[in-house]
Design a protein around this motif. Structure first.
Motif, PDB file in Angstrom:
ATOM      1  N   LYS A 158       6.735   2.577   2.686  1.00 32.60           N
ATOM      2  CA  LYS A 158       6.142   1.927   1.785  1.00 32.60           C
ATOM      3  C   LYS A 158       5.129   2.639   0.858  1.00 32.60           C
ATOM      4  CE  LYS A 158       4.519  -2.348   2.581  1.00 32.60           C
ATOM      5  NZ  LYS A 158       3.604  -3.265   3.090  1.00 32.60           N
ATOM      6  N   GLY A 159       5.564   3.812   0.612  1.00 31.74           N
ATOM      7  CA  GLY A 159       4.876   4.676  -0.468  1.00 31.74           C
ATOM      8  C   GLY A 159       5.445   4.036  -1.986  1.00 31.74           C
ATOM      9  N   ASN A 168      -3.491   0.750   3.840  1.00 33.58           N
ATOM     10  CA  ASN A 168      -2.504  -0.119   4.569  1.00 33.58           C
ATOM     11  C   ASN A 168      -1.355  -0.565   4.005  1.00 33.58           C
ATOM     12  OD1 ASN A 168      -4.375   0.140   6.738  1.00 33.58           O
ATOM     13  ND2 ASN A 168      -5.263  -1.811   6.743  1.00 33.58           N
ATOM     14  N   ALA A 169      -1.619  -0.784   2.790  1.00 39.69           N
ATOM     15  CA  ALA A 169      -0.246  -1.472   1.842  1.00 39.69           C
ATOM     16  C   ALA A 169       0.680  -0.316   2.020  1.00 39.69           C
ATOM     17  CB  ALA A 169      -0.828  -1.793   0.682  1.00 39.69           C
ATOM     18  N   HIS A 170       0.375   0.927   1.741  1.00 33.14           N
ATOM     19  CA  HIS A 170       1.029   2.175   1.641  1.00 33.14           C
ATOM     20  C   HIS A 170       1.354   2.701   3.102  1.00 33.14           C
ATOM     21  CE1 HIS A 170      -0.312   1.533  -2.312  1.00 33.14           C
ATOM     22  NE2 HIS A 170       1.133   1.882  -2.849  1.00 33.14           N
ATOM     23  N   LEU A 171       0.757   2.234   4.121  1.00 36.51           N
ATOM     24  CA  LEU A 171       0.974   2.790   5.534  1.00 36.51           C
ATOM     25  C   LEU A 171       0.551   4.197   5.274  1.00 36.51           C
ATOM     26  CD1 LEU A 171       4.363   1.407   6.769  1.00 36.51           C
ATOM     27  CD2 LEU A 171       2.077   0.461   6.846  1.00 36.51           C
TER      28      LEU A 171
END
Lengths: 192, 192
Positions: free
Chosen positions: A147-148, A174-177
């Motif tokens: 999720k980068g 969190n969005a990009h893990l």
């Protein structure tokens, strides 16, 4: 140019006088862990953030005290609290969101002070030159993983005393893990 | 290529039989609002997600029922629940996180079914060709705004019956400060 990631959960910075209001006269913050930025530390003091809509408990105070009181939250926190804070650099709180801070000894009803911290990289003037970033106030940064992606408008926060590190809030992480210590890549140019 | 953004909060999809277990025999989901994707709708039925660590209440059931039961949460939810779900396409739940769903009539202890939905774009085969994306399964997408950037590994989810739309979870939306109906830009190429 590689840079390590530091993830900031919601936290508050307090002035000496606001610390006294919230925690009592002569209260001192305990340094329980140094942060990577010189002189900054994690304390074992917590406050509650309060608005008409909701509360968030157990919000950590980061030390040492500063010349301004500032509350840094994520957009997720902002929805919970019913706020719409601006995205700002630390210290730039004029006209930011009102919020109430509750401590064990008292509370502070602030007319401003709550922000979403901008994405920023702590860097020394020497590093900025060395890494070929002299002409940039902002850069793009590639975050790794499934999720980068590439985050834009990442400010270069230049200070002689700083540890080279990319600071993201918990929503970005969190969005990009991504998590503390993960490695990102700086790309020249400030916007897409 | 511009595409509008649809933001998905945590939700569940249920099989007919799991719907009966959670809500009772012969229970039918109410369509209170059509979603943009054909035949998909918002129901007024809610469940609780439960793990050993925590619970999340008021999680909406999206209709109609499907051939699989699936729970879609964000990484922020995952931390709260103490889970580490994989990033998956809808329907690809093998080996995903275990979770318990509690409804008004019963509960389901699932060994798998909880995922973080991948970023995806609903697109028809015709649109895929028309927009010059025939050779791509994944694309990069630029998100606008002060916390914008480019998200990678965005799957093209091809179906004859679909409404052209980029689906993001709430972490992606909050991190980038985008909301339903905002416009993003598709860039060819699947990864950085």
């Amino acid at each position: 140019m590689k840079v390590s990631i530091g993830v900031s959960n919601r936290h508050v910075h307090l002035t000496d006088s606001d610390l006294c209001i919230l925690f009592g006269e002569n209260f001192k913050l305990n340094n329980i862990k140094n942060l990577n930025q010189p002189k900054q530390f994690v304390s074992d003091s917590f406050v509650t953030l309060k608005t008409e809509k909701s509360v968030i408990n157990n919000v950590r105070v980061v030390g040492p005290t500063r010349s301004y009181t500032q509350i840094e939250i994520s957009k997720t926190d902002a929805f919970k609290l019913g706020l719409n804070p601006p995205v700002r650099e630390s210290g730039d709180i004029k006209g930011s969101s009102p919020i109430t801070i509750v401590g064990p000894a008292g509370s502070l009803k602030l007319n401003e002070g709550c922000i979403i911290a901008d994405r920023h990289i702590h860097i020394t003037p020497h590093q900025k030159e060395l890494y070929g970033l002299s002409n940039y106030d902002k850069v793009n940064v590639i975050l790794p993983g499934i999720k980068g992606g590439m985050i834009s408008n990442v400010s270069l926060k230049v200070s002689e005393e700083s540890f080279f590190e990319l600071h993201l809030d918990l929503d970005d992480a969190n969005a990009h893990l991504v998590k503390n210590g993960d490695i990102a890549t700086i790309i020249e140019g400030g916007d897409l």
